[in-house]
Design a protein around this motif. Structure first.
Motif, PDB file in Angstrom:
ATOM      1  N   THR A  30       7.083   5.160  -8.394  1.00  0.00           N
ATOM      2  CA  THR A  30       6.332   4.850  -7.177  1.00  0.00           C
ATOM      3  C   THR A  30       5.230   3.844  -7.462  1.00  0.00           C
ATOM      4  N   ILE A  34       4.977  -0.030  -5.971  1.00  0.00           N
ATOM      5  CA  ILE A  34       3.804  -0.499  -5.226  1.00  0.00           C
ATOM      6  C   ILE A  34       3.199  -1.720  -5.912  1.00  0.00           C
ATOM      7  N   SER A  37       5.348  -4.658  -5.243  1.00  0.00           N
ATOM      8  CA  SER A  37       5.287  -5.035  -3.837  1.00  0.00           C
ATOM      9  C   SER A  37       4.000  -5.774  -3.507  1.00  0.00           C
ATOM     10  N   TYR A 189      12.070   4.101  -0.524  1.00  0.00           N
ATOM     11  CA  TYR A 189      11.111   3.228  -1.195  1.00  0.00           C
ATOM     12  C   TYR A 189      11.048   1.846  -0.543  1.00  0.00           C
ATOM     13  N   TYR A 192       8.060   1.669   1.462  1.00  0.00           N
ATOM     14  CA  TYR A 192       6.849   1.306   0.721  1.00  0.00           C
ATOM     15  C   TYR A 192       6.706  -0.212   0.664  1.00  0.00           C
ATOM     16  N   VAL A 196       3.636  -2.382   2.397  1.00  0.00           N
ATOM     17  CA  VAL A 196       2.748  -3.266   1.642  1.00  0.00           C
ATOM     18  C   VAL A 196       2.843  -4.683   2.191  1.00  0.00           C
ATOM     19  N   SER A 216      -3.329   0.698  -9.860  1.00  0.00           N
ATOM     20  CA  SER A 216      -1.942   0.964 -10.239  1.00  0.00           C
ATOM     21  C   SER A 216      -1.750   0.831 -11.741  1.00  0.00           C
TER      22      SER A 216
END
Length: 231
Positions: A30, A34, A37, A189, A192, A196, A216
């Motif tokens: 995850t 992110i 992205s 996903y 997600y 973003v 992150s």
């Protein structure tokens, strides 16, 4: 496809419900999705595809019973655990370094040789070959992170057999379930990545983006350290 299709279809609602709970639990994949992205939707989605390729491969390995060897051998599990920790920490460190340097272009590096890839990307940002190479690196990052995680292997072994209907052949049924699992997570996903992208007006601000990458990157490093020290 399983021989007893009605029985297989009957377990799908419960299986998909379990897939939702699994995907909703934050983890290394995850955070990597992110992080990618934040660079671009393309990089994020290719990372998702790489991650789900790993999910499907672990499902096949589990169906063949090979992950049972990993679960039974402490030495093999520990070796893979250390490799996974190194991969996680590597991704986290490079994210922190990129955030510090302010490198946020779409063709920013995905591998561990950060300076060389960043230089190449900046030299030809619109070149088709460069874009393909960057896409391959994004895909490979998702695949590598998933395959280097021993928990993913052992989890596939314990998770998939629970949903094999009685009387169905185990191997093809588990492979089919692994395919459903991977396709479901591509969609999950993908949300997600889409979210973003929709927030790009906010996250494109240098300060916001740098802070998100620092978060992150720090989480990836912490997850790697936890994986390295756990028993």
């Amino acid at each position: 496809m399983p021989a007893h299709l009605p029985a297989f279809l009957a377990v799908l609602p419960a299986f998909l419900g379990a897939c939702v709970l699994i995907a909703a639990s934050p983890g290394p994949s995850t955070m990597l999705i992110i992080r990618q992205s934040l660079r671009s939707r393309r990089a994020g989605f290719l990372t998702v595809l790489g991650n789900e390729t790993g999910v499907f491969l672990w499902g096949i390995v589990a169906a063949c019973g090979l992950t049972a060897l990993l679960a039974a051998s402490q030495a093999a599990y520990d070796a893979m655990r250390i490799v996974g920790a190194v991969v996680l920490i590597g991704f986290g460190v490079q994210t922190l370094r990129a955030a510090r340097a302010g490198r946020h272009s779409e063709d920013a590096p995905d591998g561990l040789d950060v300076p060389a890839r960043a230089t190449a990307a900046l030299a030809a940002p619109d070149d088709a070959a460069s874009r393909r190479a960057a896409g391959l690196r994004a895909y490979r990052s998702g695949l590598l992170l998933n395959l280097a995680n021993p928990k993913a292997a052992v989890f596939a072994l314990s998770f998939l057999p629970q949903f094999v209907p009685a009387g169905d052949p185990e191997l093809p049924t588990m492979v089919a379930l692994a395919a459903v699992w991977a396709v479901f997570e591509v969609g999950y996903y993908g949300l997600y990545v889409w979210f973003v992208g929709r927030m790009r007006a906010v996250v494109s601000r240098a300060g916001v983006r740098r802070r998100l990458e620092q978060i992150s990157g720090g989480v990836l490093v912490l997850l790697g350290l936890r994986l390295a020290v756990e028993g």
